[in-house]
Scaffold this active site. Sequence first.
Site, short mmCIF file in Angstrom:
data_model
loop_
_atom_site.label_atom_id
_atom_site.label_comp_id
_atom_site.label_asym_id
_atom_site.label_seq_id
_atom_site.Cartn_x
_atom_site.Cartn_y
_atom_site.Cartn_z
N ASP A 66 7.92 2.08 -16.09
CA ASP A 66 9.09 2.99 -16.43
C ASP A 66 8.58 4.53 -16.45
O ASP A 66 9.05 5.44 -17.20
CB ASP A 66 9.79 2.75 -17.56
CG ASP A 66 10.63 1.53 -17.32
OD1 ASP A 66 10.75 1.00 -16.51
OD2 ASP A 66 11.52 1.20 -18.56
N CYS A 101 12.64 -3.05 -12.66
CA CYS A 101 11.44 -3.29 -12.97
C CYS A 101 11.08 -4.62 -11.93
O CYS A 101 10.30 -4.40 -11.18
CB CYS A 101 11.09 -4.08 -14.41
SG CYS A 101 11.48 -2.77 -15.63
N HIS A 331 8.70 2.35 -11.31
CA HIS A 331 9.79 3.06 -11.02
C HIS A 331 9.82 4.38 -12.11
O HIS A 331 9.05 4.35 -12.91
CB HIS A 331 11.28 2.36 -10.94
CG HIS A 331 11.20 1.56 -12.36
ND1 HIS A 331 11.84 2.27 -13.48
CD2 HIS A 331 11.42 0.38 -12.66
CE1 HIS A 331 11.86 1.35 -14.37
NE2 HIS A 331 11.69 0.21 -13.98
#
Length: 882
Positions: A66, A101, A331
């Site tokens: 993240d 994820c 991401h």
Amino acid sequence: MYLLLRWMPNWQVMAWRYAVLGLIIMITLPLMDASSAFLPNQRIKGRFQRDRRNIRPNIILVLTDDQDVELGSMQVMNKTRRIMEQGGAHFINAFVTTPMCCPSRSSILTGKYVHNHNTYTNNENCSSPSWQAQHEIRTFAVFLNNTGYRTAFFGKYLNEYNGSYVPPGWKQWVGLVKNSRFYNYTLCRNGMKEKHGFEYSKDYLTDLITNDSINFFRMSKKMYPHRPVLMVISHAAPHGPEDSAPQYSHLFANASQHITPSYNYAPNPDKHWIMRYTGPMKPIHMEFTNMLQRKRLQTLMSVDESMEMIYNTLVETGELDNTYIIYTADHGYHIGQFGLVKGKSMPYEFDIRVPFYVRGPMVEAGSLNPHIVLNIDLAPTILDIAGLDIPSDMDGKSILKLLDTERPANRFHFQKKAKVWRDSFLVERGKLLHKRENEKVSPQEENFLPKYQRVQDLCQRAEYQTACEQLGQKWQCIEDATGKLRLHKCKGRTQQAVGVSGKGMANLMSKYYSKECICESNNYKLGPLSRRKKLFSKKKYKSSYMRNRSVRSVSIQVNGETYSLDKEEMYQLVQNVTKRHMAEQDVTEEDMEYSGTGSITNELVVPSSIKVTHRCYILANDTVQCDTDLYKSLQAWKDHKLHIDHEIETLQSKIKNLREVRGHLKKKRPEECDCDKYSYGKHKGKLKHRASALHPFKKALQDKNKVWFLREQKRKKKLRKLIKRIKNNDTCSMPGLTCFTHDNQHWQTAPFWTLGPFCACTSANNNTYWCMRTINETHNFLFCEFATGFLEYFDLNTDPYQLINAVNTLTRDVLNHLHVQLMELRSCRGYKHCNPRARHLELGLKDGGSYEQYRQFQRRKWPKMKRPSSKTLGQLWEGWEG
């Protein structure tokens, strides 16, 4: 010169010759060094490998969870930037193809788009049996392990990984069970589960996997000095619960990098339904975003320290110059953008852009690379670094050729061929929409034509063109005296239909009943109103189901009288009877006799307890009672608790497998038997056709009633969910959205949240979309199609923060071209089809062609259309490359 040497003494002649020879050597040596610049890259690489005793390079992939780029997370990681940015190449246009994820990590491992490895969400197919059987056996680790690499994985793997096995291809395995945690987690260490607590020095995940990876690397180089190493270090930071190391908990008190122009930019009526549904944040939400940004940056400080430790290890072992280090994330993330409090899964820049750095042999230090690189490029790149062939089913491409630093030595050096690389890629999220092959068009689409036109369309079908010759045909098309087509009912059977019997009838039966449909025969005929009531009746159950379904009342007989009790009354009676029986007598299993042929007694047998395990029971008063040894012996308590944990994991795995089978059956559900279409009357020995007795126009009304019935069922299901939320006092929920709650106990490490609980709804599980992101010499845009049919278009050259949806400025022709290109990406398979610019160049352009030649080639493939009038559309039309 000859005469001069003749008259010189011998010793002077010899000295002069040595001087000339030395001068020649001094002149020729620099020329030989300069000539080495003309060696091709492969020869330099080959000489380097010979000096290294043919040792292939080590590969270290550092992956964060993240981590954003747009919100400034890399600005605080000074050590990582010094090592990777100043010492390697920085790819400024790095993206992920799915901002979630598990799908993104699956793409990293396999080098494939989501639509090719079928892991659509963090739950569906994430580390499932089908994933393990089809895709996990073809990750880059398997290929490298088979060719001599010492492979190791440390940290978070996949969200649904349960630690019950070691994935193939890994020599050393230290995988985190389930999702990211910093404390109180479980690791699978080479097949053995290892639980950790809340002590920083022993349990903090970032430090633990860093130390384990360094120890593995040192041991490998000590025991196997000539074998290369592949390591994946997958950190949990900065994923929630955002627990930082104690020494960093005081940092970034005034962090504000997340406050971008799109921060709290809401409402957004021009964007898709989630953005229209959510409004501006409340003050407590804005305070939370400030705290969240601070804690995320604090967790990254441990990752920054980890990068320095790994770098120092490579220097100490002498392996720095023979090691590729790749740093990236699965991401991005958003904190307050467009009023969304936190999360990911959106197709916008803050969620799909990721950091991407590469350092290693032949990589120019401090270089910036503008080419588009994706998470699906990691697997092919790692295979290419190891010298392996890249499988054709991988959708990504190796980025090694983008790292080529060779420069022309002089003006006579021939110019290299231009690098051919993608300028567009696919961003996808959510499941594919499945549609039945024989699904009919909705009545609204069929019935908007006039009656004569509908009759003309029906008469084009083969079933109405013959003169009542087909078996079971009830309607035929005829032309009246005025030339109009009309539908007429067939009055009688033809000889072929009437004379069917015996073997011919058996053949017809096998033809029409190949699916073995079993339909009940009815000796009565329902009217239209009765048929409608029967269709929507709640009591539409089979007889077998009626006998076995649970009832809401129970009839019991006491002293010759029969009483009907509902569930609540029956439960009170059971409790009273249980207490009385337990006080009066003990009934053991040995006292009871069972007979398979005897009659059933009318006695009410009430179980006094439910056996859960071999040592624990649930009593009738909903209390749990275990053997006394479990309350006295600590070892017995631990053993039994371990047994229960194992049983829970086994059942959870079984439930997961059953859900996957259920999903498979839903997709492969056969068509329902249309019992109204064909019926066979035994007493007449004839094949009858019943549904065709309806006029074709009435069939549309029947289909419309079925659609209405399905909608009514869906509405009632939503109503039941709403009632359930109200009963459970679930106030943090919105229809169709994923919500979360946060209170003072959420964070267990400093700094703490002290402003009390709140609720926020920021995403949805059914937000399915497909987008095309394009960056080239002239254009920089994002085009999205949502499953709801909504379109979005952002020109990032003029709107870098994607504030305004500019899809209304596009003409229909341009939208059609964008749609065609997007559909090709959605169905692409393999790197030859999933990289648009490279694919078109391979099909119609010679190697080394310029960008202008490519653009002209693309334009020749377009149909001749009128160019848009606006300046923006003109630019889009000139440079569009799909």
